[in-house]
Design a protein around this motif. Structure first.
Motif, short mmCIF file in Angstrom:
data_model
loop_
_atom_site.label_atom_id
_atom_site.label_comp_id
_atom_site.label_asym_id
_atom_site.label_seq_id
_atom_site.Cartn_x
_atom_site.Cartn_y
_atom_site.Cartn_z
N ASN A 88 0.83 -1.21 0.00
CA ASN A 88 0.00 0.00 0.00
C ASN A 88 0.86 1.26 0.00
O ASN A 88 0.58 2.23 -0.72
N ILE A 89 1.90 1.26 0.82
CA ILE A 89 2.80 2.41 0.89
C ILE A 89 3.51 2.58 -0.46
O ILE A 89 3.67 3.71 -0.96
N PHE A 90 3.92 1.47 -1.05
CA PHE A 90 4.59 1.52 -2.35
C PHE A 90 3.66 2.12 -3.41
O PHE A 90 4.06 3.00 -4.17
N GLN A 91 2.41 1.66 -3.44
CA GLN A 91 1.46 2.16 -4.44
C GLN A 91 1.26 3.67 -4.31
O GLN A 91 1.29 4.40 -5.30
N PHE A 92 1.06 4.13 -3.08
CA PHE A 92 0.77 5.54 -2.86
C PHE A 92 1.96 6.41 -3.24
O PHE A 92 1.81 7.48 -3.84
N HIS A 93 3.16 5.96 -2.89
CA HIS A 93 4.35 6.76 -3.17
C HIS A 93 4.81 6.64 -4.62
O HIS A 93 5.33 7.61 -5.19
N GLU A 94 4.61 5.48 -5.24
CA GLU A 94 4.96 5.35 -6.64
C GLU A 94 4.10 6.26 -7.50
O GLU A 94 4.55 6.79 -8.53
N ALA A 95 2.84 6.47 -7.06
CA ALA A 95 1.94 7.34 -7.81
C ALA A 95 2.38 8.80 -7.76
O ALA A 95 1.88 9.63 -8.52
N GLN A 96 3.32 9.12 -6.86
CA GLN A 96 3.80 10.49 -6.73
C GLN A 96 4.94 10.81 -7.70
O GLN A 96 5.43 11.95 -7.74
N VAL A 97 5.39 9.81 -8.46
CA VAL A 97 6.46 10.06 -9.43
C VAL A 97 5.98 11.07 -10.47
O VAL A 97 4.88 10.95 -11.01
N THR A 98 6.78 12.07 -10.73
CA THR A 98 6.40 13.12 -11.69
C THR A 98 7.20 12.96 -12.99
O THR A 98 8.35 12.50 -12.98
N VAL A 99 6.59 13.35 -14.08
CA VAL A 99 7.28 13.31 -15.37
C VAL A 99 8.06 14.62 -15.53
O VAL A 99 7.66 15.66 -15.00
N LEU A 379 7.48 11.13 -1.55
CA LEU A 379 8.52 10.86 -2.55
C LEU A 379 9.32 12.13 -2.83
O LEU A 379 10.54 12.07 -3.05
N ASP A 380 8.65 13.28 -2.81
CA ASP A 380 9.34 14.55 -3.07
C ASP A 380 10.49 14.79 -2.10
O ASP A 380 11.44 15.50 -2.42
N SER A 381 10.37 14.23 -0.88
CA SER A 381 11.40 14.45 0.13
C SER A 381 12.74 13.83 -0.26
O SER A 381 13.79 14.25 0.24
N PHE A 382 12.70 12.84 -1.14
CA PHE A 382 13.91 12.10 -1.50
C PHE A 382 14.49 12.52 -2.85
O PHE A 382 15.43 11.88 -3.34
N VAL A 383 13.92 13.56 -3.43
CA VAL A 383 14.44 14.04 -4.71
C VAL A 383 14.68 15.54 -4.62
O VAL A 383 14.20 16.21 -3.71
N LYS A 384 15.44 16.02 -5.57
CA LYS A 384 15.61 17.45 -5.75
C LYS A 384 15.26 17.76 -7.20
O LYS A 384 15.43 16.90 -8.08
N ASN A 385 14.72 18.91 -7.45
CA ASN A 385 14.31 19.28 -8.81
C ASN A 385 15.36 20.18 -9.43
O ASN A 385 15.64 21.27 -8.93
N ILE A 386 15.94 19.71 -10.51
CA ILE A 386 16.95 20.47 -11.23
C ILE A 386 16.29 21.10 -12.46
O ILE A 386 15.54 20.43 -13.18
#
Length: 429
Positions: A88-99, A379-386
């Motif tokens: 469940n956690i995987f599904q919710f956070h995978e859906a947060q992936v942005t293009v 998921l945003d917490s583990f990435v940075k936007n360049i």
């Protein structure tokens, strides 16, 4: 719990004061630990592990045998529950992936933005009186989805020098193998500065007590990023007249058993519920294994009776709770007016426990009023936007003169010249 009936607005802030120690006092205790770990590395970790955890360790790294042995020590029912939560956690956070974003702001001027994983992250998992193996899932899963190259986990050992098997099993399910037996402020210092055993990371994640929180804040001043200033846990429960007092009591106690420095607040416009609520709290409290912890927490907590739903909403926004439970028929309508909260639980049948463990949302949330400005872990917490930009010759001909004009107006002649030399080179083309 202390009861307050129709308190004046100018008293709300005082009534809602968290039971926290002075940050300056805590920092005086934590700073020497940070300094010692920075200077002495593993030797300092060994000394503090002996002092605070009561065990002498020569090696902090959890080995493969310990990880594999943990699986056999976890019941099949708990394994199944952990796997359901993981999915469940995987599904919710995978859906947060942005293009990746790509837009041409004007002809020949291309602007882009792409999410890139933070390379090295440190996950802190509290041990103490309640080993939070669920937090392993909440932090490790989005870190793996994000694609972080190095994921390091620290958690305090028990007096036998072991880690709770459920923590190790959850780490295995989430794909984390670099686990160290180090807890407290010294673990945060190890993440921040690096030691002979534990690598320095780029960002630190995870909840903890006030000392862990202070260590994270100190680390963020000079060495490493942190997820948020997350300290002792808290909940605010709002209930209308249709709410079951048993549900209210259970929700308050589920937070109160976290620790004596946690806080629970109950807000309602329906004072007729209080007698039944008190009976439910007394009855449920007496059956809890951690009743002494919950009872001490309740002493720092409050029941607040207000005159209207609108007042309750104002008070909620002032408090900015980590967890907000809306036991109300019109829960969604109320939620639409909430500006400050870490996570909101809607309706009579949505206990905080579901979000804490297995619904899919993340339970690492801002506390102590930080929800006014911080979000929970995602998921945003583990990435940075360049961001990227690319300009064609035609694009520079169109945009360049405007940039020159602005740079000249700011007296930044070199900025202007970086455009001018390019435009001049295009005149003969």
């Amino acid at each position: 719990m202390k009861d307050y009936t129709y308190p004046k607005r100018d008293s709300w802030e005082h009534l809602l004061k968290r039971p926290t120690e002075s940050l300056s006092d805590i920092r005086k205790i934590v700073q020497p630990i940070m300094d010692a770990v920075q200077s002495n590395g593993d030797d300092a970790l060994k000394a503090y592990t002996k002092k605070f955890d009561g065990i002498e360790l020569d090696n902090f790294l959890v080995n493969d045998h310990e990880i594999k042995s943990a699986s056999s020590a976890v019941s099949d029912k708990l394994k199944e529950a952990i796997k359901v939560a993981h999915d469940n956690i995987f599904q919710f956070h995978e859906a947060q992936v942005t293009v990746p974003l790509k837009i041409e702001t004007m002809p020949g001027v291309l602007c882009e933005r792409k999410s890139v994983a933070i390379p090295k992250v440190g996950l802190y998992i509290p041990g103490g009186t309640a080993p939070l193996f669920s937090t392993v899932l909440m932090l490790a899963i989005p870190a793996k989805i994000a694609g972080c190259k190095e994921i390091v986990l620290c958690t305090p050992p028990n007096k036998e020098g072991k880690i709770h098997p459920a923590i190790l099993y959850a780490a295995e399910v989430a794909g984390i193998t670099k686990i160290f037996k180090v807890g407290g402020a010294q673990a945060i210092a190890a993440f921040a500065y690096g030691t002979e055993s534990i690598p320095k990371v780029d960002k630190i994640f995870g909840p903890g007590n006030q000392y862990v929180t202070a260590a994270k804040q100190l680390a963020s001043l000079e060495a490493v990023a942190i997820d948020m200033p997350a300290g002792p846990s808290e909940v605010l429960v709002y209930a209308d007249k249709g709410a079951d007092p048993g549900f209210v009591a259970a929700d308050l106690l589920s937070q109160a058993e976290h620790g004596v420095d946690s806080q629970v607040i109950f807000v309602t416009t329906y004072p007729e519920m209080l007698n039944a609520l008190q009976k439910e709290i007394y009855h449920q409290l007496s059956e809890l294994p951690r009743w002494e912890i919950a009872d001490r927490c309740l002493q720092n907590s409050a029941v607040i009776i207000l005159k209207s739903e609108a007042e309750c909403i104002d008070l909620i926004n002032l408090y900015a709770p980590e967890h907000l439970i809306l036991l109300a028929e019109n829960a969604r309508e109320i939620a639409g007016q909430i500006e400050n909260a870490g996570s909101i639980f809607l309706g009579y049948y949505t206990p905080e426990s579901a979000g804490d463990y297995a619904s899919g949302t993340n339970h690492t949330l801002p506390t102590n009023g930080a929800a006014r400005a911080y979000s929970g872990v995602s998921l945003d917490s583990f990435v940075k936007n360049i961001t990227y930009q690319e300009i064609t010759p035609e694009g520079l001909r169109s945009l360049g003169p405007h940039v020159e004009e602005m740079a000249e107006a700011e007296s930044l002649r070199a900025h202007k010249n970086a455009v001018t030399v390019r435009l001049n080179s295009l005149k003969n083309k």
